[in-house]
Design an enzyme around this catalytic site. Structure first.
Site, PDB file in Angstrom:
ATOM      1  N   SER A  15      11.813  -3.099  -0.472  1.00  0.00           N
ATOM      2  CA  SER A  15      11.692  -4.188   0.321  1.00  0.00           C
ATOM      3  C   SER A  15      10.488  -4.349   1.225  1.00  0.00           C
ATOM      4  O   SER A  15      10.384  -5.013   2.166  1.00  0.00           O
ATOM      5  CB  SER A  15      13.021  -4.009   1.438  1.00  0.00           C
ATOM      6  OG  SER A  15      12.743  -2.750   2.129  1.00  0.00           O
ATOM      7  N   LEU A  18       3.861  -3.866   0.459  1.00  0.00           N
ATOM      8  CA  LEU A  18       3.334  -3.842  -0.920  1.00  0.00           C
ATOM      9  C   LEU A  18       3.942  -4.152  -2.009  1.00  0.00           C
ATOM     10  O   LEU A  18       3.652  -4.818  -2.881  1.00  0.00           O
ATOM     11  CB  LEU A  18       3.085  -2.206  -0.998  1.00  0.00           C
ATOM     12  CG  LEU A  18       2.097  -1.893  -2.448  1.00  0.00           C
ATOM     13  CD1 LEU A  18       0.584  -2.196  -2.060  1.00  0.00           C
ATOM     14  CD2 LEU A  18       2.200  -0.590  -2.796  1.00  0.00           C
ATOM     15  N   ALA A  19       5.154  -4.021  -2.026  1.00  0.00           N
ATOM     16  CA  ALA A  19       6.186  -4.389  -3.350  1.00  0.00           C
ATOM     17  C   ALA A  19       5.996  -6.009  -3.309  1.00  0.00           C
ATOM     18  O   ALA A  19       5.910  -6.544  -4.242  1.00  0.00           O
ATOM     19  CB  ALA A  19       7.428  -3.965  -3.024  1.00  0.00           C
ATOM     20  N   ARG A  47      16.447   1.390   2.395  1.00  0.00           N
ATOM     21  CA  ARG A  47      17.724   1.486   3.124  1.00  0.00           C
ATOM     22  C   ARG A  47      18.310   0.229   3.452  1.00  0.00           C
ATOM     23  O   ARG A  47      19.606   0.419   3.519  1.00  0.00           O
ATOM     24  CB  ARG A  47      16.994   2.017   4.490  1.00  0.00           C
ATOM     25  CG  ARG A  47      16.906   3.539   4.493  1.00  0.00           C
ATOM     26  CD  ARG A  47      16.349   4.003   5.803  1.00  0.00           C
ATOM     27  NE  ARG A  47      15.213   3.131   6.118  1.00  0.00           N
ATOM     28  CZ  ARG A  47      14.453   3.418   7.381  1.00  0.00           C
ATOM     29  NH1 ARG A  47      14.570   4.271   8.134  1.00  0.00           N
ATOM     30  NH2 ARG A  47      13.474   2.551   7.331  1.00  0.00           N
ATOM     31  N   VAL A  87      16.153   8.139   0.993  1.00  0.00           N
ATOM     32  CA  VAL A  87      15.210   8.931   0.093  1.00  0.00           C
ATOM     33  C   VAL A  87      15.478  10.496   0.721  1.00  0.00           C
ATOM     34  O   VAL A  87      15.246  11.399  -0.235  1.00  0.00           O
ATOM     35  CB  VAL A  87      13.645   8.648   0.297  1.00  0.00           C
ATOM     36  CG1 VAL A  87      13.260   7.316  -0.258  1.00  0.00           C
ATOM     37  CG2 VAL A  87      13.421   8.748   1.752  1.00  0.00           C
ATOM     38  N   ASP A 178      -5.808   4.282  -6.875  1.00  0.00           N
ATOM     39  CA  ASP A 178      -6.873   3.659  -6.088  1.00  0.00           C
ATOM     40  C   ASP A 178      -7.359   2.443  -6.389  1.00  0.00           C
ATOM     41  O   ASP A 178      -7.820   2.067  -7.525  1.00  0.00           O
ATOM     42  CB  ASP A 178      -8.279   4.461  -6.099  1.00  0.00           C
ATOM     43  CG  ASP A 178      -9.223   4.110  -5.295  1.00  0.00           C
ATOM     44  OD1 ASP A 178      -9.394   3.098  -4.909  1.00  0.00           O
ATOM     45  OD2 ASP A 178     -10.144   5.095  -4.876  1.00  0.00           O
ATOM     46  N   HIS A 179      -6.742   1.203  -5.980  1.00  0.00           N
ATOM     47  CA  HIS A 179      -6.903  -0.160  -6.285  1.00  0.00           C
ATOM     48  C   HIS A 179      -8.100  -0.713  -6.633  1.00  0.00           C
ATOM     49  O   HIS A 179      -8.263  -1.651  -7.381  1.00  0.00           O
ATOM     50  CB  HIS A 179      -5.726  -0.985  -5.635  1.00  0.00           C
ATOM     51  CG  HIS A 179      -6.777  -1.376  -4.043  1.00  0.00           C
ATOM     52  ND1 HIS A 179      -6.614  -0.616  -3.005  1.00  0.00           N
ATOM     53  CD2 HIS A 179      -7.113  -2.615  -4.045  1.00  0.00           C
ATOM     54  CE1 HIS A 179      -7.125  -1.129  -2.051  1.00  0.00           C
ATOM     55  NE2 HIS A 179      -7.789  -2.611  -2.652  1.00  0.00           N
ATOM     56  N   ASP A 236      -9.550   6.412   5.311  1.00  0.00           N
ATOM     57  CA  ASP A 236      -8.904   5.238   4.594  1.00  0.00           C
ATOM     58  C   ASP A 236      -9.761   4.527   3.454  1.00  0.00           C
ATOM     59  O   ASP A 236      -9.326   3.831   2.660  1.00  0.00           O
ATOM     60  CB  ASP A 236      -8.576   4.010   5.821  1.00  0.00           C
ATOM     61  CG  ASP A 236      -7.858   2.762   5.313  1.00  0.00           C
ATOM     62  OD1 ASP A 236      -6.811   2.864   4.561  1.00  0.00           O
ATOM     63  OD2 ASP A 236      -8.324   1.701   5.662  1.00  0.00           O
ATOM     64  N   HIS A 241     -12.297   4.991  -1.984  1.00  0.00           N
ATOM     65  CA  HIS A 241     -12.621   3.881  -2.587  1.00  0.00           C
ATOM     66  C   HIS A 241     -14.148   3.974  -2.845  1.00  0.00           C
ATOM     67  O   HIS A 241     -14.836   3.835  -3.716  1.00  0.00           O
ATOM     68  CB  HIS A 241     -12.390   2.339  -1.959  1.00  0.00           C
ATOM     69  CG  HIS A 241     -11.207   2.240  -1.608  1.00  0.00           C
ATOM     70  ND1 HIS A 241      -9.986   2.389  -2.658  1.00  0.00           N
ATOM     71  CD2 HIS A 241     -10.252   1.874  -0.472  1.00  0.00           C
ATOM     72  CE1 HIS A 241      -9.146   2.257  -1.874  1.00  0.00           C
ATOM     73  NE2 HIS A 241      -9.072   1.845  -0.870  1.00  0.00           N
ATOM     74  N   LYS A 346     -16.456 -10.297   5.320  1.00  0.00           N
ATOM     75  CA  LYS A 346     -15.994  -9.631   4.256  1.00  0.00           C
ATOM     76  C   LYS A 346     -16.790  -9.570   2.931  1.00  0.00           C
ATOM     77  O   LYS A 346     -17.258 -10.838   2.485  1.00  0.00           O
ATOM     78  CB  LYS A 346     -14.397  -9.990   3.774  1.00  0.00           C
ATOM     79  CG  LYS A 346     -13.751  -9.518   2.527  1.00  0.00           C
ATOM     80  CD  LYS A 346     -12.431 -10.018   2.271  1.00  0.00           C
ATOM     81  CE  LYS A 346     -11.747  -9.575   1.028  1.00  0.00           C
ATOM     82  NZ  LYS A 346     -11.442  -8.341   1.014  1.00  0.00           N
TER      83      LYS A 346
HETATM   84  P1  NAD Z   1       6.067  -1.012   4.367  1.00  0.00           P
HETATM   85  O1  NAD Z   1       6.414  -0.311   5.721  1.00  0.00           O
HETATM   86  O2  NAD Z   1       6.159  -2.569   4.216  1.00  0.00           O
HETATM   87  O3  NAD Z   1       7.540  -0.509   3.256  1.00  0.00           O
HETATM   88  C1  NAD Z   1       8.247   0.592   3.281  1.00  0.00           C
HETATM   89  C2  NAD Z   1       9.248   0.774   2.535  1.00  0.00           C
HETATM   90  O4  NAD Z   1       9.964   1.860   2.537  1.00  0.00           O
HETATM   91  C3  NAD Z   1      10.395  -0.314   2.827  1.00  0.00           C
HETATM   92  O5  NAD Z   1      11.179  -1.004   1.582  1.00  0.00           O
HETATM   93  C4  NAD Z   1      11.432   0.424   3.636  1.00  0.00           C
HETATM   94  O6  NAD Z   1      12.952  -0.328   3.622  1.00  0.00           O
HETATM   95  C5  NAD Z   1      11.452   1.673   2.860  1.00  0.00           C
HETATM   96  N1  NAD Z   1      12.031   2.859   3.579  1.00  0.00           N
HETATM   97  C6  NAD Z   1      11.296   3.326   4.656  1.00  0.00           C
HETATM   98  N2  NAD Z   1      12.114   4.593   5.022  1.00  0.00           N
HETATM   99  C7  NAD Z   1      12.998   4.642   4.325  1.00  0.00           C
HETATM  100  C8  NAD Z   1      13.926   6.042   3.890  1.00  0.00           C
HETATM  101  N3  NAD Z   1      14.247   6.787   4.800  1.00  0.00           N
HETATM  102  N4  NAD Z   1      14.571   5.598   2.842  1.00  0.00           N
HETATM  103  C9  NAD Z   1      14.653   4.713   2.050  1.00  0.00           C
HETATM  104  N5  NAD Z   1      13.656   3.649   2.296  1.00  0.00           N
HETATM  105  C10 NAD Z   1      12.805   3.521   3.195  1.00  0.00           C
HETATM  106  O7  NAD Z   1       5.241  -0.161   3.591  1.00  0.00           O
HETATM  107  P2  NAD Z   1       3.796  -0.763   2.661  1.00  0.00           P
HETATM  108  O8  NAD Z   1       2.938  -1.462   3.421  1.00  0.00           O
HETATM  109  O9  NAD Z   1       4.709  -1.578   1.694  1.00  0.00           O
HETATM  110  O10 NAD Z   1       3.357   0.533   1.970  1.00  0.00           O
HETATM  111  C11 NAD Z   1       3.761   1.460   1.225  1.00  0.00           C
HETATM  112  C12 NAD Z   1       2.701   2.263   0.559  1.00  0.00           C
HETATM  113  O11 NAD Z   1       1.696   1.513  -0.174  1.00  0.00           O
HETATM  114  C13 NAD Z   1       2.469   3.264   1.521  1.00  0.00           C
HETATM  115  O12 NAD Z   1       1.988   4.527   0.889  1.00  0.00           O
HETATM  116  C14 NAD Z   1       0.947   2.553   1.977  1.00  0.00           C
HETATM  117  O13 NAD Z   1      -0.080   3.352   2.565  1.00  0.00           O
HETATM  118  C15 NAD Z   1       0.741   2.008   0.565  1.00  0.00           C
HETATM  119  N6  NAD Z   1      -0.223   0.929   0.600  1.00  0.00           N
HETATM  120  C16 NAD Z   1       0.007  -0.258   1.026  1.00  0.00           C
HETATM  121  C17 NAD Z   1      -0.655  -1.392   0.961  1.00  0.00           C
HETATM  122  C18 NAD Z   1      -0.493  -2.691   1.548  1.00  0.00           C
HETATM  123  O14 NAD Z   1      -1.148  -3.546   1.246  1.00  0.00           O
HETATM  124  N7  NAD Z   1       0.873  -2.921   2.113  1.00  0.00           N
HETATM  125  C19 NAD Z   1      -2.014  -1.218   0.587  1.00  0.00           C
HETATM  126  C20 NAD Z   1      -2.476   0.001  -0.088  1.00  0.00           C
HETATM  127  C21 NAD Z   1      -1.498   1.148   0.127  1.00  0.00           C
END
Ligand code: NAD
Length: 495
Positions: A15, A18-19, A47, A87, A178-179, A236, A241, A346
């Site tokens: 949810s 990133l997803a 969750r 988790v 590492d995107h 970061d 990168h 940028k």
């Molecule tokens: P986010 O906070 O938007 O999403 C976190 C997810 O974890 C949510 O689906 C939440 O419901 C779930 N979650 C949190 N606690 C939980 C628990 N106890 N049990 C089950 N699920 C739980 O985070 P994000 O931005 O999507 O980032 C996710 C990862 O990707 C991180 O490691 C972040 O550093 C990395 N990342 C994100 C981006 C980005 O653009 N968002 C870019 C590079 C790296």
């Protein structure tokens, strides 16, 4: 037509931001291209108590920007299943395992599993240990883990994380994202360097005076203060990168274009990073934090005024540094790097400045400039070569001319995005574009020394938003008799 991949893909953090922003669009593009067709299923976990129907809506909304055919979007979404999951709760892994087994049968995925950790890094170790203790890895088919950054916050924590992952997965099953390594122009670097006679022979200390790597962001910390406050620009951006780009720019030609041969050459670069001690780190790395400024008539907040940032935050949002490599071909060639938030514009661009010709025919003309090659990574993608030529007219005045190539923006926009390439690589089992532990451990050792030096400095220097960082970042080069090639306020070659 590409070969179809088969797998049950389990996304921890289904949810999350990133997803929705990256993973679902990437998966849909793979579906459109036929890499994913009938034999795949995605289990999103988080969750929240969502139904499958609601999850389908989330997925369809996430891919709406790709203008899909409604029937195709609908058919794609039918491959998605939602599992409410904490988790830390072992029972939830059993439920997840049973669902994965059921989908394995339903979609004939051959026991293949991809586990994608798209959650806060605090959970990575917990998830990995439960995947092992609750036996989620299958005996038939492949089991692959995709893990997002950050991979630790220093060497010790990265090692702890790596140890815990390798207790569950073999190293060749772990795909550390590492995107940057999925970006078109980064992937192009090796082709550009090693498939052009004119560059292959001059890519060394004999001809190159210095290398510059700039990863500039115009945005501030946005909604990611919770993470960024603990990370800062060094962890970061530089640890991962910048270091990866640096290795692609300076590695020797690999024996073949295979993961192991490329890694062998990259490892030599990482091993050659000249380590800094406290004093040399302070002299060769500068940091700063942005403060508010008026930009185009609008007030832009400083870092400490951003939501979620401590009023006395000591987090650096800008880093510039000088890196030297202890390799015969790079002795004495400085690699200047800089990255930061709220910079003028940028742009990710890499510049190689060549040494002047030993005896110019027209003497040392004030108008001649060193030859420079700039590689544009984003937002524009391409190359520029700045050369000296004769100015139009009767006299013999030397002036810089530019050879310029840019990918057609439309064609570039239609090319796969980084996450699409990387997920495709995982499905193929190709680890070339992922970070390996040897690289990570070497770069963390290097970064830790700089962080240790900074932690002794009580005052955080500042720079106004929409500039290219503090004066110290310019002094870093001017004391060596050099300057940053890209200075966006100057009229120079278009970027
Ligand atoms: P986010 O906070 O938007 O999403 C976190 C997810 O974890 C949510 O689906 C939440 O419901 C779930 N979650 C949190 N606690 C939980 C628990 N106890 N049990 C089950 N699920 C739980 O985070 P994000 O931005 O999507 O980032 C996710 C990862 O990707 C991180 O490691 C972040 O550093 C990395 N990342 C994100 C981006 C980005 O653009 N968002 C870019 C590079 C790296």
């Amino acid at each position: 037509m590409p070969e179809e991949s088969r797998a049950v893909i389990i996304i921890f953090g289904g949810s999350g931001d990133l997803a929705s922003r990256k993973l679902y669009p990437a998966l849909f593009n793979l579906y459109r291209r036929g890499v994913l067709a009938e034999h795949f299923a995605v289990i999103g976990t988080a969750r929240r108590p969502w139904s499958d129907e609601h999850y389908h809506e989330v997925v369809e909304t996430a891919i709406a920007g790709l203008n899909p055919e409604p029937a195709q979007a609908h058919a794609f979404a039918q491959h998605f299943f939602y599992q409410s999951h904490d988790v830390t709760d072992a029972d939830h892994y059993i439920t997840l395992k049973n669902l994965a087994a059921k989908l394995d049968d339903q979609f004939a995925t051959g026991g293949n599993r991809v586990f994608y950790m798209a959650m806060a890094p605090d959970f990575f170790e917990t998830i990995a240990s439960h995947l092992k203790s609750e036996h989620l890895l299958t005996d038939v088919g492949f089991n692959r883990l995709i893990i997002e950054k950050p991979f630790g916050h220093d060497y010790a924590s990265a090692k702890e994380l790596n140890d815990s992952l390798t207790a569950t997965f073999d190293d060749d099953q772990i795909f550390r994202i590492d995107h940057y390594l999925g970006k078109e122009m980064i992937q192009n670097l090796l082709a550009f360097r090693f498939d052009n006679t004119i560059f292959e022979g001059i890519w060394n200390k004999k001809y190159i005076d210095n290398i510059q790597i700039t990863l500039a962001e115009a945005v501030g910390v946005e909604e990611r203060a919770g993470y960024y406050e603990k990370a800062g620009a060094l962890r970061d951006m530089v640890q991962n990168h910048v270091m990866q780009v640096l290795s692609y720019l300076t590695m020797d030609k690999p024996k073949s274009f295979t993961t192991n041969d490329i890694l062998a050459e990259k490892d030599k670069v990482f091993a050659a990073l000249k380590p800094y001690d406290l004093a040399t780190a302070k002299a060769n790395f500068v940091r700063a934090q942005y403060v508010g400024a008026e930009v185009d008539g609008k007030a832009v907040r400083g870092y400490r005024e951003e939501e979620g940032v401590a009023a006395d935050s000591q987090t650096a949002t800008f880093v510039a540094g000088k890196i030297m490599l202890d390799m015969p071909q790079w002795q004495g060639v400085p690699i200047y790097i800089r990255t930061g938030k709220r910079l003028t514009r940028k742009s990710t661009q890499l510049t190689l400045t060549f040494k002047p010709v030993a005896a110019p025919l027209f003497g040392q003309s004030a108008d001649s400039k060193p030859d420079t090659l700039t590689i544009y990574i984003e937002p524009s993608e391409g190359y520029s070569l700045q050369l000296n030529g004769k100015a139009l007219g009767t006299g013999l005045t030397i002036e810089p001319d530019e050879l310029r190539y840019r990918h057609d923006p439309k064609a570039a926009a239609a090319a796969p995005e980084a996450y699409e390439r990387l997920i495709n690589n995982v499905l193929e089992g190709d680890q070339t574009n992922f970070t390996h532990w040897s690289e990570l451990s070497a770069s963390w050792h290097f970064i830790d020394a700089i962080q240790a030096a900074w932690s002794q400095e009580p005052n955080m220097p500042t720079y106004p938003a929409a500039t290219m960082g503090p004066q110290a970042a310019f002094d870093l080069l001017s004391r060596d008799g050099r300057e940053w090639f890209w200075q966006p306020h100057r009229v120079q070659m278009a970027d």
